[in-house]
Scaffold this motif. Sequence first.
Motif, short mmCIF file in Angstrom:
data_model
loop_
_atom_site.label_atom_id
_atom_site.label_comp_id
_atom_site.label_asym_id
_atom_site.label_seq_id
_atom_site.Cartn_x
_atom_site.Cartn_y
_atom_site.Cartn_z
N GLN A 173 -46.46 -31.36 9.07
CA GLN A 173 -47.00 -30.33 8.20
C GLN A 173 -45.77 -29.78 7.47
O GLN A 173 -44.83 -29.32 8.12
CB GLN A 173 -47.69 -29.22 8.99
CG GLN A 173 -48.92 -29.68 9.78
CD GLN A 173 -49.51 -28.57 10.64
OE1 GLN A 173 -49.60 -27.42 10.22
NE2 GLN A 173 -49.90 -28.91 11.85
N ASP A 186 -52.48 -23.86 13.20
CA ASP A 186 -52.32 -25.01 12.30
C ASP A 186 -53.14 -24.78 11.03
O ASP A 186 -54.09 -24.00 11.03
CB ASP A 186 -52.80 -26.29 13.01
CG ASP A 186 -51.84 -26.70 14.12
OD1 ASP A 186 -50.69 -27.02 13.80
OD2 ASP A 186 -52.23 -26.68 15.31
N ALA A 207 -46.69 -25.22 19.09
CA ALA A 207 -46.17 -26.00 17.97
C ALA A 207 -44.70 -25.66 17.78
O ALA A 207 -44.28 -24.53 18.01
CB ALA A 207 -46.95 -25.68 16.70
N ASP A 216 -43.62 -30.51 15.04
CA ASP A 216 -44.91 -30.56 14.36
C ASP A 216 -44.80 -30.29 12.87
O ASP A 216 -45.55 -30.83 12.07
CB ASP A 216 -45.84 -29.50 14.97
CG ASP A 216 -46.07 -29.73 16.44
OD1 ASP A 216 -46.94 -30.55 16.79
OD2 ASP A 216 -45.35 -29.12 17.28
N ARG A 217 -43.91 -29.35 12.54
CA ARG A 217 -43.84 -28.87 11.15
C ARG A 217 -42.38 -28.79 10.73
O ARG A 217 -41.49 -28.70 11.57
CB ARG A 217 -44.45 -27.47 11.03
CG ARG A 217 -45.78 -27.32 11.73
CD ARG A 217 -46.44 -25.96 11.41
NE ARG A 217 -47.67 -25.83 12.20
CZ ARG A 217 -47.89 -24.87 13.11
NH1 ARG A 217 -46.98 -23.91 13.32
NH2 ARG A 217 -49.00 -24.85 13.80
N THR A 242 -46.12 -20.69 18.31
CA THR A 242 -45.29 -21.52 17.42
C THR A 242 -43.88 -20.97 17.47
O THR A 242 -43.67 -19.76 17.36
CB THR A 242 -45.76 -21.45 15.95
OG1 THR A 242 -47.01 -22.11 15.81
CG2 THR A 242 -44.76 -22.13 15.01
N ARG A 265 -51.70 -21.58 17.95
CA ARG A 265 -50.72 -22.39 17.23
C ARG A 265 -50.79 -22.14 15.73
O ARG A 265 -49.81 -22.25 15.02
CB ARG A 265 -51.00 -23.88 17.46
CG ARG A 265 -50.50 -24.46 18.76
CD ARG A 265 -51.02 -25.91 18.90
NE ARG A 265 -50.75 -26.72 17.72
CZ ARG A 265 -49.91 -27.78 17.71
NH1 ARG A 265 -49.31 -28.15 18.80
NH2 ARG A 265 -49.73 -28.46 16.60
#
Length: 349
Positions: free
Chosen positions: A199, A346, A137, A159-160, A106, A344
């Motif tokens: 997210q 998550d 990510a 992603d976030r 990430t 990653r």
Amino acid sequence: MKMELVTLIDKLAEEHKLSKEEYITLLTGCGSEEAAYLAEKARAEKEKYYGNNVFIRGLIEISNICKNDCYYCGIRRSNPNCERYRLTEEDILECCREGYELGFRTFVLQGGEDGYFTDERLVALLHSIKANHPDCAVTLSLGERSKSSYKALKEAGADRYLLRHETANEGHYTKLHPAELSWKHRMECLQWLRECGYQVGAGFMVGSPYQTVEMLAEELKFIEEFKPEMCGIGPFIPHKDTCFKDEPAGSVETTLLLLSMIRLIHPKVLLPATTALGTMAENGRERGILAGANVVMPNLSPASVRKKYMLYDNKLSDGAESAQAKNELEKRMASIGCTVVVDRGDAVK
Ligand code: SAH
């Protein structure tokens, strides 16, 4: 141990919520034994979903240029002593390459609100990062943007998104920010991020000026309701070039209590042991993990800019805070029975 507090801790572990008054009782009443009991419950809850794994994120501080003037922040626009920098796209891709080799899956791109980073530039950057590292990510932490911007960045592969709300109390927000920044707008941004499918990470500073224990209880009620996938909290630390230079720093013990309580409120939350916590206490990050956190975010910025992203005085960026010292981090985590994983990381569903 005080039985009244033990009962409240057990209730929080079972029901994942308490009243505001009950939160205040815990926050004001817990001594070291009660805090240890609370932490034990929080760890048990974390282990149900994440075992003893610790997720790592490579933090790339892409720019310290900021149009905002938050009273607490060292990179606020009105600080003339802040030596400004902005990474190039190539610098950022190089940080990702190095991070990937080190085992990061990430990448967090954080920065001030720097107008250079338009949607067009960020979309191109996200495409490159995702093309180079499809198994990673990408988290953005670039402040308030329009809903269409959040949507475009999500579609480009982000992603976030981390956007601390800073305080759940509107009146308090106005004491920490100039009038052009609004609490309602920041909260609206969090809503937009969620609607765009990110997210979402919210969060607040512990012990920021004018914060009361009632406000901390409001923070916990906000976490109950919004249930962010991630929640970044750390002690407020004064910066010498800000309005709050003479204000006391937030408490490490209160931060640890809040980490445990947040874990019990929202067992699946991704909860970092932050750099601010590591800065305020020897072994601060280990203590954060033992209180219920499960994420650490080592610094992956180019060494030449690390000292320039000074949000607060003495912000750590070397030793185990440095991505390059991942071995040391692994040893420190192993010493408390935890494993740093290449993943990653998550949130579990
Ligand atoms: N511009 C981005 C990133 C801000 S820096 C944004 O608006 O989200 C990341 C976080 O550092 C902030 O959200 C704030 O909670 C924290 N921070 C800033 N100054 C701080 C200080 N003096 N002490 C502790 N944390 C601070």
